[in-house]
Design an enzyme around this catalytic site. Structure first.
Site, PDB file in Angstrom:
ATOM      1  N   LYS A 118       1.725   5.477  22.385  1.00 42.72           N
ATOM      2  CA  LYS A 118       1.048   4.216  22.729  1.00 42.72           C
ATOM      3  C   LYS A 118      -0.099   3.908  21.772  1.00 42.72           C
ATOM      4  O   LYS A 118      -0.199   2.806  21.268  1.00 42.72           O
ATOM      5  CB  LYS A 118       0.431   4.290  24.136  1.00 42.72           C
ATOM      6  CG  LYS A 118       1.379   4.265  25.278  1.00 42.72           C
ATOM      7  CD  LYS A 118       0.635   4.049  26.596  1.00 42.72           C
ATOM      8  CE  LYS A 118      -0.504   5.012  26.876  1.00 42.72           C
ATOM      9  NZ  LYS A 118      -0.118   6.378  27.175  1.00 42.72           N
ATOM     10  N   ARG A 139      -3.143   2.749  35.364  1.00 44.18           N
ATOM     11  CA  ARG A 139      -2.527   4.076  35.448  1.00 44.18           C
ATOM     12  C   ARG A 139      -2.032   4.394  36.843  1.00 44.18           C
ATOM     13  O   ARG A 139      -1.522   5.478  37.075  1.00 44.18           O
ATOM     14  CB  ARG A 139      -3.561   5.120  35.047  1.00 44.18           C
ATOM     15  CG  ARG A 139      -3.222   5.837  33.764  1.00 44.18           C
ATOM     16  CD  ARG A 139      -4.343   6.813  33.498  1.00 44.18           C
ATOM     17  NE  ARG A 139      -3.972   7.810  32.542  1.00 44.18           N
ATOM     18  CZ  ARG A 139      -4.111   7.665  31.226  1.00 44.18           C
ATOM     19  NH1 ARG A 139      -4.541   6.551  30.730  1.00 44.18           N
ATOM     20  NH2 ARG A 139      -3.782   8.663  30.436  1.00 44.18           N
ATOM     21  N   ARG A 152      -0.335  17.629  18.594  1.00 41.18           N
ATOM     22  CA  ARG A 152      -1.563  16.837  18.530  1.00 41.18           C
ATOM     23  C   ARG A 152      -2.778  17.717  18.837  1.00 41.18           C
ATOM     24  O   ARG A 152      -3.837  17.534  18.255  1.00 41.18           O
ATOM     25  CB  ARG A 152      -1.478  15.682  19.534  1.00 41.18           C
ATOM     26  CG  ARG A 152      -2.675  14.767  19.463  1.00 41.18           C
ATOM     27  CD  ARG A 152      -2.483  13.514  20.274  1.00 41.18           C
ATOM     28  NE  ARG A 152      -2.847  13.725  21.666  1.00 41.18           N
ATOM     29  CZ  ARG A 152      -2.704  12.812  22.613  1.00 41.18           C
ATOM     30  NH1 ARG A 152      -2.173  11.639  22.329  1.00 41.18           N
ATOM     31  NH2 ARG A 152      -3.066  13.055  23.844  1.00 41.18           N
ATOM     32  N   ARG A 164      -8.704  17.855  21.071  1.00 38.45           N
ATOM     33  CA  ARG A 164      -9.155  17.217  22.308  1.00 38.45           C
ATOM     34  C   ARG A 164      -9.221  18.248  23.414  1.00 38.45           C
ATOM     35  O   ARG A 164      -8.322  19.064  23.564  1.00 38.45           O
ATOM     36  CB  ARG A 164      -8.170  16.108  22.704  1.00 38.45           C
ATOM     37  CG  ARG A 164      -8.661  14.727  22.377  1.00 38.45           C
ATOM     38  CD  ARG A 164      -7.605  13.701  22.607  1.00 38.45           C
ATOM     39  NE  ARG A 164      -7.172  13.613  23.999  1.00 38.45           N
ATOM     40  CZ  ARG A 164      -6.403  12.629  24.451  1.00 38.45           C
ATOM     41  NH1 ARG A 164      -5.999  11.683  23.636  1.00 38.45           N
ATOM     42  NH2 ARG A 164      -6.038  12.606  25.709  1.00 38.45           N
ATOM     43  N   ARG A 214      -1.527  16.430  33.220  1.00 43.13           N
ATOM     44  CA  ARG A 214      -1.479  15.013  32.847  1.00 43.13           C
ATOM     45  C   ARG A 214      -0.069  14.455  32.984  1.00 43.13           C
ATOM     46  O   ARG A 214       0.130  13.309  33.375  1.00 43.13           O
ATOM     47  CB  ARG A 214      -2.018  14.824  31.428  1.00 43.13           C
ATOM     48  CG  ARG A 214      -3.553  14.883  31.405  1.00 43.13           C
ATOM     49  CD  ARG A 214      -4.119  15.175  30.043  1.00 43.13           C
ATOM     50  NE  ARG A 214      -3.685  14.242  29.034  1.00 43.13           N
ATOM     51  CZ  ARG A 214      -3.459  14.563  27.763  1.00 43.13           C
ATOM     52  NH1 ARG A 214      -3.614  15.807  27.353  1.00 43.13           N
ATOM     53  NH2 ARG A 214      -3.085  13.654  26.902  1.00 43.13           N
TER      54      ARG A 214
HETATM   55  P1  ADP Z   1      -3.146  10.123  27.195  1.00 44.15           P
HETATM   56  O1  ADP Z   1      -2.501   8.788  26.992  1.00 44.15           O
HETATM   57  O2  ADP Z   1      -2.830  11.072  26.108  1.00 44.15           O
HETATM   58  O3  ADP Z   1      -2.954  10.650  28.587  1.00 44.15           O
HETATM   59  P2  ADP Z   1      -5.777   8.881  27.299  1.00 44.15           P
HETATM   60  O4  ADP Z   1      -6.639   8.972  26.110  1.00 44.15           O
HETATM   61  O5  ADP Z   1      -5.138   7.588  27.647  1.00 44.15           O
HETATM   62  O6  ADP Z   1      -4.699  10.023  27.102  1.00 44.15           O
HETATM   63  O7  ADP Z   1      -6.581   9.373  28.611  1.00 44.15           O
HETATM   64  C1  ADP Z   1      -7.270  10.590  28.652  1.00 44.15           C
HETATM   65  C2  ADP Z   1      -7.861  10.827  30.042  1.00 44.15           C
HETATM   66  O8  ADP Z   1      -8.787   9.779  30.373  1.00 44.15           O
HETATM   67  C3  ADP Z   1      -6.866  10.802  31.213  1.00 44.15           C
HETATM   68  O9  ADP Z   1      -6.215  12.030  31.389  1.00 44.15           O
HETATM   69  C4  ADP Z   1      -7.779  10.427  32.385  1.00 44.15           C
HETATM   70  O10 ADP Z   1      -8.526  11.536  32.848  1.00 44.15           O
HETATM   71  C5  ADP Z   1      -8.748   9.446  31.766  1.00 44.15           C
HETATM   72  N1  ADP Z   1      -8.276   8.052  31.920  1.00 44.15           N
HETATM   73  C6  ADP Z   1      -7.880   7.199  30.914  1.00 44.15           C
HETATM   74  N2  ADP Z   1      -7.505   6.015  31.415  1.00 44.15           N
HETATM   75  C7  ADP Z   1      -7.650   6.096  32.765  1.00 44.15           C
HETATM   76  C8  ADP Z   1      -7.422   5.212  33.847  1.00 44.15           C
HETATM   77  N3  ADP Z   1      -6.930   3.982  33.647  1.00 44.15           N
HETATM   78  N4  ADP Z   1      -7.682   5.657  35.102  1.00 44.15           N
HETATM   79  C9  ADP Z   1      -8.149   6.871  35.331  1.00 44.15           C
HETATM   80  N5  ADP Z   1      -8.402   7.768  34.360  1.00 44.15           N
HETATM   81  C10 ADP Z   1      -8.154   7.397  33.079  1.00 44.15           C
END
Ligand code: ADP
Length: 187
Positions: free
Chosen positions: A13, A88, A127, A133, A144
């Site tokens: 994404k 999400r 990654r 990270r 996740r």
């Molecule tokens: P990935 O797409 O690799 O899961 P992101 O960078 O999108 O990683 O998100 C990393 C973390 O940030 C998630 O695991 C969550 O804890 C938090 N997060 C991101 N977006 C949201 C959201 N919309 N609602 C709740 N938590 C979020």
């Protein structure tokens, strides 16, 4: 153009959004990036989110809604946006529709980048080596993925019901996938 990008962690994404933001000339709004910045700046949100993110869980909906509302109200999002990482879960999808109704700017396309689980686990492990990270450890990656399956996957049905969902195959090289997305968007 107002786009929501959907896909599992590691589906690409973020990579695709980085290309799309240039071709479509609308901002790439990644809640993961916004949250990591808040953690780094040790803002109140960052302090509340840090431990949750490190466990691979979702930051509470009310905090996310405040964050996304603020970001979408900024001037640069007027011509459109590419949302990456939000919504999400179903309640975030409904909340987003509420915010966008107020702005008179509904979601136009929900794009699901589909990659199967085996490939995802592989990609995230790679990654982890590159990006360092704190939520890319094997245990947190599993968490996740589980959160994605349970909470985020149903969001695709939400947009399907609205006739806004398009699925794109996320396997292949970056340009190839970008071409599929552009075709899906009719751009
Ligand atoms: P990935 O797409 O690799 O899961 P992101 O960078 O999108 O990683 O998100 C990393 C973390 O940030 C998630 O695991 C969550 O804890 C938090 N997060 C991101 N977006 C949201 C959201 N919309 N609602 C709740 N938590 C979020």
């Amino acid at each position: 153009m107002r786009i929501v990008l959907l896909g599992a962690p590691g589906s690409g994404k973020g990579t695709q959004a980085t290309i799309l933001t240039k071709t479509l000339n609308v901002p790439h709004i990644s809640t993961g990036v916004l949250l990591r910045q808040a953690v780094q700046d040790q803002t109140e949100l960052g302090q509340q989110a840090e431990a949750i993110m490190n466990r691979g869980e979702l930051v509470p909906d009310d905090l996310m809604l405040a964050l996304i509302k603020e970001r979408l109200s900024q001037d640069d999002a007027k011509p459109g946006f590419i949302l990456d990482g939000y919504p999400r879960n179903l309640s975030q999808a409904e909340a987003l529709d509420g915010v966008l109704a107020e702005l008179n700017a509904p979601v136009e396309h929900a794009l699901l980048i589909h990659v199967d689980v085996d490939h995802i686990v592989d990609r995230l492990a790679k990654r982890a080596e590159l990006e360092n990270r704190s939520d890319d450890t094997p245990e947190v990656i599993r968490k996740r993925m589980q959160v994605y399956e349970e909470k985020t996957a149903p969001v695709t049905g939400y947009y399907q019901q609205q006739n806004k969902l398009t699925q794109v195959d996320g396997l292949g090289d970056i340009e190839e996938i970008n071409a599929r997305i552009s075709a899906a968007l009719g751009h």
